[in-house]
Scaffold this motif. Structure first.
Motif, PDB file in Angstrom:
ATOM      1  N   SER A  97       0.713  -1.205  -0.034  1.00 45.52           N
ATOM      2  CA  SER A  97      -0.104  -0.090   0.146  1.00 45.52           C
ATOM      3  C   SER A  97       0.694   1.329  -0.140  1.00 45.52           C
ATOM      4  O   SER A  97       0.311   2.380  -0.438  1.00 45.52           O
ATOM      5  N   ASP A  98       1.950   1.324   0.561  1.00 45.13           N
ATOM      6  CA  ASP A  98       2.961   2.385   0.584  1.00 45.13           C
ATOM      7  C   ASP A  98       4.116   2.445  -0.323  1.00 45.13           C
ATOM      8  O   ASP A  98       4.761   3.258  -0.337  1.00 45.13           O
ATOM      9  N   ALA A  99       3.988   1.453  -1.338  1.00 51.95           N
ATOM     10  CA  ALA A  99       5.058   1.303  -2.146  1.00 51.95           C
ATOM     11  C   ALA A  99       5.369   2.393  -3.139  1.00 51.95           C
ATOM     12  O   ALA A  99       6.226   2.650  -3.535  1.00 51.95           O
ATOM     13  N   LEU A 141       8.562   2.289  -7.671  1.00 48.74           N
ATOM     14  CA  LEU A 141       8.143   1.528  -6.352  1.00 48.74           C
ATOM     15  C   LEU A 141       9.331   1.494  -5.444  1.00 48.74           C
ATOM     16  O   LEU A 141      10.551   1.407  -5.741  1.00 48.74           O
ATOM     17  N   VAL A 142       9.088   1.594  -4.142  1.00 45.50           N
ATOM     18  CA  VAL A 142      10.024   1.810  -3.035  1.00 45.50           C
ATOM     19  C   VAL A 142       9.717   0.962  -1.931  1.00 45.50           C
ATOM     20  O   VAL A 142       8.681   0.635  -1.798  1.00 45.50           O
ATOM     21  N   GLN A 143      10.837   0.781  -1.140  1.00 46.75           N
ATOM     22  CA  GLN A 143      10.315   0.200   0.394  1.00 46.75           C
ATOM     23  C   GLN A 143      10.563   1.033   1.550  1.00 46.75           C
ATOM     24  O   GLN A 143      11.400   2.005   1.306  1.00 46.75           O
ATOM     25  N   GLY A 144      10.353   0.878   2.620  1.00 42.93           N
ATOM     26  CA  GLY A 144      10.578   1.762   3.542  1.00 42.93           C
ATOM     27  C   GLY A 144      11.617   1.922   4.300  1.00 42.93           C
ATOM     28  O   GLY A 144      12.144   3.091   4.502  1.00 42.93           O
ATOM     29  N   TRP A 168       9.048  -8.633  -6.381  1.00 39.61           N
ATOM     30  CA  TRP A 168      10.043  -7.929  -5.890  1.00 39.61           C
ATOM     31  C   TRP A 168       9.911  -8.049  -4.389  1.00 39.61           C
ATOM     32  O   TRP A 168       8.869  -7.669  -4.011  1.00 39.61           O
ATOM     33  N   TYR A 169      11.046  -8.112  -3.977  1.00 36.73           N
ATOM     34  CA  TYR A 169      11.099  -8.062  -2.412  1.00 36.73           C
ATOM     35  C   TYR A 169      12.254  -7.236  -1.940  1.00 36.73           C
ATOM     36  O   TYR A 169      13.478  -7.422  -2.675  1.00 36.73           O
ATOM     37  N   GLY A 170      12.231  -6.963  -0.787  1.00 37.74           N
ATOM     38  CA  GLY A 170      13.467  -6.316  -0.322  1.00 37.74           C
ATOM     39  C   GLY A 170      13.705  -6.252   1.157  1.00 37.74           C
ATOM     40  O   GLY A 170      12.605  -6.842   2.169  1.00 37.74           O
ATOM     41  N   ALA A 171      15.011  -5.829   1.698  1.00 40.10           N
ATOM     42  CA  ALA A 171      15.019  -5.584   2.981  1.00 40.10           C
ATOM     43  C   ALA A 171      16.058  -4.664   3.553  1.00 40.10           C
ATOM     44  O   ALA A 171      16.816  -4.219   2.549  1.00 40.10           O
TER      45      ALA A 171
END
Lengths: 214, 291
Positions: A28-30, A74-77, A136-139
């Motif tokens: 939702s916030d990507a 798109l981004v991650q937090g 897509w996934y991240g950390a």
């Protein structure tokens, strides 16, 4: 669809170009920016994923209903790296918070993770991604691939993704003394043969380093 | 490299890397076609395959860091994800032991046995550094351990051969058992700036790894060199050092440059491009507070 990862290892983002008719599903916030005429729809994600799987209650569907190519970033937090995976029918299990986005034919589901997992603050459910398409996934930190053949131990806060045939068991790192004072806390014992993805930094590690100064 | 291209349900190839680049230039293949070559786990976007084999435009930095780990060592190791989130993987031979900073273990083979050791005494409390050090022993065969330091930044390896290196208190990552790790109380020399200089003394024989916050700069000192105390990561014994002010009393309070360390003599200093007190100061106003 053409998508690339930009921004380096520390501040990775997804730069996607959607052709007419193509869609991307994202956390939702990507979304950080997009062509103004992409259509965005919020959809309910299911209670298990939202309440117990560590993900949002809603996901956003971005669809290109125009007749030309359109952009989406798109981004991650957290600071850190992102991986782009081409699924060809296989399944990947993701730790809570790792999922960023996928193409519509990738099925996102949940899998019971056990009480020990919840006790180690990793949630009752694991997220699974399967089907055909791009995930897509991240950390936080860099992402490294490791092959497990037999048995291996991973600090629970460093595990990001793993293949579904692997068996996971959460346990204490050493004896009571070591687990309390050695700072290792909970670890995950992984059994079987398959790939795991680890993150080279953890939020716990950052907090332990920073907190004495705050 | 032999590359196969997959599009519209058809597979073509194999092509050489050069052929694929030409086909891409002439539009015969597209960047979003799927490609595969030996060593790839699954079909991958051609753009990704090409970017993975295309050398970065300015190769100086990665090349320098790759050669950094070529020196003598007792245990085989690799550093990945430099410089932002450097991660250390050490191959521990059967029966041997590695000392590791508490809570830094990220992965290990299941035959690695962990033991927690308290080191130092009162001085360890005063340095604010974690009091505990874990020892990992490879039982019943060789083992592997992956180590993730807490701060974002780089990692360095040195092989001690009877010489001594001083580390700032949170810099220690891991060492072989032949390296003695002692904390050395430095007094309140840095009291005014809030940056008391606490050091860990590493001496003996074997591998030593330490980490930074930010990027790492090794500096070979000949003569005098001045480093802000918060930016010191490590230095070799033999260098004389003196904590002092830069400028007069006015500079101490108004220049923002607090106390500095003046190194003198011949040796090496490793500095970090960020420091924790400044970072903490920067984030502090945004800390949630309870009324």
């Amino acid at each position: 669809m053409h998508a690339t990862l930009e921004g380096g290892a520390a501040f990775a983002y997804i730069k996607a170009e959607l052709q007419p008719g193509e869609s991307i599903v994202a956390e939702s916030d990507a979304m950080s920016s997009m062509s103004a005429d992409l259509t965005m729809k919020a959809k309910f994600n299911g209670f298990a994923k939202g309440l117990l799987g560590g993900e949002s209650f809603f996901v956003n569907h971005f669809t290109n209903n125009t007749s030309g190519a359109r952009q989406l970033t798109l981004v991650q937090g957290s600071p850190g790296s992102i991986r782009q995976v081409q699924l060809q029918g296989e399944t990947i299990c993701l730790q809570p918070g790792a999922y960023i986005a996928s193409t519509p034919d990738v099925k996102i589901g949940t899998r019971w993770a056990g009480f020990a997992s919840a006790f180690a603050r990793e949630g009752f459910f694991k997220l699974t991604a399967s089907g055909t398409g791009t995930l897509w996934y991240g950390a936080y930190g860099g992402l490294l691939e490791r092959m497990v053949d037999g048995e291996c131990i991973v600090d629970t806060s460093h595990l990001v993704a793993y293949e579904p045939q692997l068996k996971l068991k959460i346990q204490m790192a050493g004896g009571i003394f070591s687990s309390l004072f050695g700072g290792e806390g909970f670890v995950t014992r992984i059994e079987g043969r398959g790939k795991i993805i680890i993150q080279t930094r953890s939020l716990d590690g950052l907090a332990n380093w920073l907190n004495p100064k705050l | 490299m032999q590359i196969h291209i997959h599009r519209d349900g058809k597979t073509a190839g194999p092509y050489s890397l050069e052929q694929v680049r030409q086909m891409l230039a002439t539009g015969q293949v597209q960047a979003n076609d799927l490609a595969h070559h030996a060593g790839l786990a699954s079909w991958t976007l051609l753009s990704q395959v090409l970017s993975a084999v295309t050398p970065p435009p300015i190769p100086t930095a990665p090349a320098a860091s790759a050669s950094r780990d070529d020196g003598p060592r007792d245990m085989e190791f690799a550093v990945e994800c430099r410089p932002d989130f450097a991660f250390l993987t050490v191959q521990v031979p059967a029966g041997q032991t590695l000392k590791v900073e508490a809570s830094a273990m990220a992965t290990m083979s299941s035959n690695m046995v962990m033991k927690t050791k308290m080191r130092g005494g009162l001085s360890r409390f005063l340095t604010g550094e974690s009091l505990f050090l874990n020892e990992f022993t490879a039982g019943g065969g060789p083992g592997e351990i992956g180590i993730a330091p807490g701060s974002p930044g780089d990692l360095e390896h040195v092989h001690l051969n009877g010489d001594t290196i001083f580390l700032q208190s949170s810099g220690f990552v891991a060492s072989g058992m032949g390296v003695q790790v002692d904390s050395k109380w430095q007094g309140f020399k840095g009291f005014f700036s809030g940056e008391a200089l606490f050091l860990i003394r590493c001496t003996g024989q074997g591998d030593l790894w330490f980490n930074t916050f930010g990027a790492m700069i090794p500096i070979d000192v000949t003569g005098d060199y001045v480093v802000d105390t918060g930016h010191i990561v490590a230095f070799t014994e033999g260098l004389q050092y003196e904590i002092g002010r830069i400028g007069g009393l006015k500079s101490l309070f108004f220049s923002g440059e607090g106390l500095v360390c003046r190194f003198r003599g011949q040796g090496r200093v490793w500095i970090q491009t960020r420091q924790l007190p400044s970072f903490a100061w920067w984030t502090y106003p945004f800390r949630p507070t309870k009324d």
